[in-house]
Design a protein around this motif. Structure first.
Motif, short mmCIF file in Angstrom:
data_model
loop_
_atom_site.label_atom_id
_atom_site.label_comp_id
_atom_site.label_asym_id
_atom_site.label_seq_id
_atom_site.Cartn_x
_atom_site.Cartn_y
_atom_site.Cartn_z
N GLU A 361 -4.77 11.88 5.89
CA GLU A 361 -3.77 11.98 6.65
C GLU A 361 -3.12 13.42 6.95
N LYS A 390 2.45 6.36 4.55
CA LYS A 390 1.66 6.41 5.94
C LYS A 390 0.64 5.17 5.83
N ALA A 391 0.00 5.31 4.88
CA ALA A 391 -1.43 4.36 5.16
C ALA A 391 -0.82 2.76 4.78
N ASP A 394 0.18 1.98 8.21
CA ASP A 394 -0.80 1.78 9.13
C ASP A 394 -1.50 0.40 9.01
N GLU A 395 -1.74 0.02 7.55
CA GLU A 395 -2.29 -1.31 7.29
C GLU A 395 -1.42 -2.54 7.87
N ARG A 398 -1.73 -2.54 11.63
CA ARG A 398 -2.96 -3.38 11.85
C ARG A 398 -2.97 -4.78 11.66
#
Ligand SMILES: Cc1ncc(COP(=O)(O)O)c(C=O)c1O
Length: 452
Positions: A361, A390-391, A394-395, A398
């Motif tokens: 990232e 951040k991840a 994002d998950e 999703r």
């Protein structure tokens, strides 16, 4: 009632660390002597580490008892809370459940004291008087300074020069705990002098600072070296994080579909992930595991898996790992703790085995995620931890897109109270992204040792 914090009482703190090596289908290749290229024996490591830690480094036992003295100190801040990020979930309007394990409640403000206290304890047991170490962001240095103060050990910290200048308050905290802090590269060691002769303006790197700290430990009988990440025993000590999280998720009646951690040398990631990987390897529960690194130092996603030196001056052991080359000097991004050229051999090996995913990232997106998190949950994450934030976001997005109510667990490995300059720079538009190109990677990798 919608529970926000899952808290364990002190008597439920884990009594042992979890050693993932016991459950892996194969072990990582052995560390090699940097001068001879031959596998290292315990005796080769003895000038640098106490024997108890060397034995943990090579242990195949699934569980290693946490000494009572270490547990007594852990109780100053452990067990750490597991939060359900209900306000972040609402802000994202996601059907996903987000949990985070908060390691920022430790005295130094991150996960690093979990191993600093253990390492100081074993050194003290073996009569060591002084510890030398390196630090990037200053989190590790302040953790070892804290642990040294508790055990009456002198601590000398070589701090990467760019962080020394960016983070004077971290230096102040180390000095408050009684440590001596030296900007690296420094004229105090042969390794530092060699770098300064060639690059007088060098801003330093973890690889250089490690060389300086190892040199001091190798030369002085009263001094041993302590490393804040990468090595097996460091990752082992951090598993107290995941062990607690397992118990806390059981309290919540949940189990993660995804576990996320940021990766510098790999220790906080291993701490949260290894106990879950163990359950997966034993066929108990399925889970996705995601490691998140900076685009400016992408060892897992752009480095190669090869034997490399652990430090710039080639004094530390050679290990097989995902690496960008030991001469790599990363851009001065603010996540200073994520700027190591290599990845822990255990994490690298587990990645090779296909047990984890890795993604990189960029800095600006991570700061944006950190602020979004702070404005929902109140805690300002360390810039390193923002990669995991951040991840996780994002998950969760999703999940929203796919209409899935998955459970996401991430490690909020530290707070950002000493990183406010970085946040101010970000908000003033003074930060930029640094992507490390494949051509630059190829150049840095040209200096890899030739090992079969
Ligand atoms: C807050 C924080 N997170 C993460 C890291 C990265 O180290 P590791 O990958 O070993 O957890 C550091 C290193 O200094 C750190 O200070």
């Amino acid at each position: 009632m919608d529970t926000v914090k899952y808290l364990l009482t002190e008597d439920r703190m884990p009594t042992s660390w979890y050693n993932v090596a016991a459950d892996l289908p194969s072990l990582p290749p052995p560390p090699l002597h940097p001068a001879t290229g031959q596998p290292l024996g315990p005796g080769d490591l003895a000038p640098l580490f106490p024997m108890a830690l060397i034995m943990q480094e090579v242990s195949a036992e699934r569980r290693i008892d946490i000494p009572d003295e270490v547990r007594a100190i852990y109780r100053q801040w452990r067990p750490t809370p597991l939060f359900r990020a209900r306000r972040l979930e609402a802000a994202l309007d996601t059907p996903a459940k987000i949990y985070y394990k908060y390691e920022g409640v430790s005295p130094a403000g991150s996960h690093k004291p979990n191993t600093a206290v253990a390492q100081a304890y074993y050194n003290k047991q073996e009569g060591v008087k002084r510890l030398s170490t390196e630090t990037g962001a200053g989190q590790w240095g302040s953790s070892l300074a804290f642990a040294g103060a508790l055990f009456g050990l002198e601590v000398e910290v070589f701090m990467v020069k760019v962080s020394y200048n960016q983070k004077p308050y971290r230096r102040g905290l180390m000095e408050a705990y009684g440590a001596r802090v030296v900007a690296s590269p420094s004229p105090a060691t042969a390794a530092g002098r060699a770098i300064l002769a060639e690059h007088p303006d060098s801003t330093g790197s973890l690889g250089i600072a490690i060389s300086e700290a190892v040199e001091v430990a190798a030369q002085r009988d009263d001094t041993k070296y302590a490393l804040g990440s990468v090595l097996n025993h460091v990752l082992l000590h951090q598993t107290v994080i995941g062990e607690e999280a397992l118990a806390q998720l059981e309290m919540a009646g949940d189990y993660p579909d995804v576990v996320v951690g940021c990766t510098g040398g790999g220790s906080n990631f291993a701490g949260i992930a290894f106990p879950f990987i163990g359950a997966k390897l034993r066929g108990e529960r399925e889970v996705r595991i995601v490691a998140v690194e900076p685009e400016a130092c992408p060892s897992l996603t752009k480095g190669i898996y090869a034997y490399d030196y652990g430090d710039t001056a080639h004094l530390a052991p050679m290990v097989k790992m995902h690496t960008l080359g030991s001469t790599f000097v990363p851009a001065g991004i603010h996540a200073g703790g994520l700027r190591y050229h290599g990845m822990a051999p255990l994490v690298s090996h587990i990645h090779q085995l296909g047990l984890i995913e890795a993604r990189a990232e960029a800095q600006l997106g991570c700061f944006a995620a950190g602020l979004q998190f702070a404005r929902a949950e109140g805690i300002l994450p360390a810039p390193e931890a923002n990669h995991a934030v951040k991840a996780a976001i994002d998950e969760a997005l999703r999940c929203k897109q796919e209409g899935k109510s998955e459970t996401i667990l991430f490690n909020l490995c530290g707070h950002g109270h000493f990183d406010l300059q970085a946040y101010m720079d970000y908000q003033a538009g003074r930060l930029v992204d640094h992507e490390y190109s494949r051509e630059e990677v190829a150049m840095a990798l040209a200096g890899l040792p030739s090992v079969g």
